[in-house]
Design an enzyme around this catalytic site. Structure first.
Site, PDB file in Angstrom:
ATOM      1  N   CYS A   1      16.648  66.121 -32.828  1.00  0.00           N
ATOM      2  CA  CYS A   1      15.673  65.303 -33.722  1.00  0.00           C
ATOM      3  C   CYS A   1      14.793  64.253 -32.983  1.00  0.00           C
ATOM      4  O   CYS A   1      15.172  63.469 -32.582  1.00  0.00           O
ATOM      5  CB  CYS A   1      16.817  64.586 -34.771  1.00  0.00           C
ATOM      6  SG  CYS A   1      15.959  63.335 -35.564  1.00  0.00           S
TER       7      CYS A   1
ATOM      8  N   CYS B   1      14.985  60.752 -34.087  1.00  0.00           N
ATOM      9  CA  CYS B   1      16.213  60.130 -33.674  1.00  0.00           C
ATOM     10  C   CYS B   1      15.914  59.720 -32.480  1.00  0.00           C
ATOM     11  O   CYS B   1      16.486  58.449 -31.746  1.00  0.00           O
ATOM     12  CB  CYS B   1      17.289  61.126 -33.859  1.00  0.00           C
ATOM     13  SG  CYS B   1      17.893  61.731 -35.299  1.00  0.00           S
TER      14      CYS B   1
END
Length: 106
Positions: A30, A33
């Site tokens: 991600c 993230c």
């Protein structure tokens, strides 16, 4: 440094904590993230001893991600006394997270 929280230790580290807990639900693949990770680490250092800060890899720990309805990552949940008292989906400015924690500590 942020703690690694797993399905195995979630109850102990998060739900039974006497301090507020900030939990970052994330995954290795991600991009957003990875953008949030340094912010979470900064918060971990700044609030050491007052707030528990941890990260849950949702690919490897799906039980609590499912329990708390994590559909998009990153999602940051703030817990107090075992209850969710804050939720931020997506990357937000650091102040968003610190304001939530400061409100619990004051």
């Amino acid at each position: 440094m942020a703690l690694e929280i797993t399905d195995g230790n979630f109850e102990e580290l998060v739900l039974k904590s006497s301090q507020p807990v900030l939990v970052d639900f994330w995954a290795v693949w991600c991009g957003p993230c990875r953008m949030l990770a340094p912010v979470v680490e900064e918060i971990s250092k700044e609030y050491e001893g007052r707030v528990v800060v941890g990260k849950v890899d949702v690919d490897n720990n799906q039980e609590f991600a499912a329990k708390y309805g994590i559909r998009n990552i990153p999602t940051v949940l703030v817990f107090q006394n075992g209850e969710v008292v804050g939720r931020q989906v997506g990357v937000a400015p650091k102040k968003t997270y610190t304001d939530a924690l400061d409100g619990l500590l004051s």
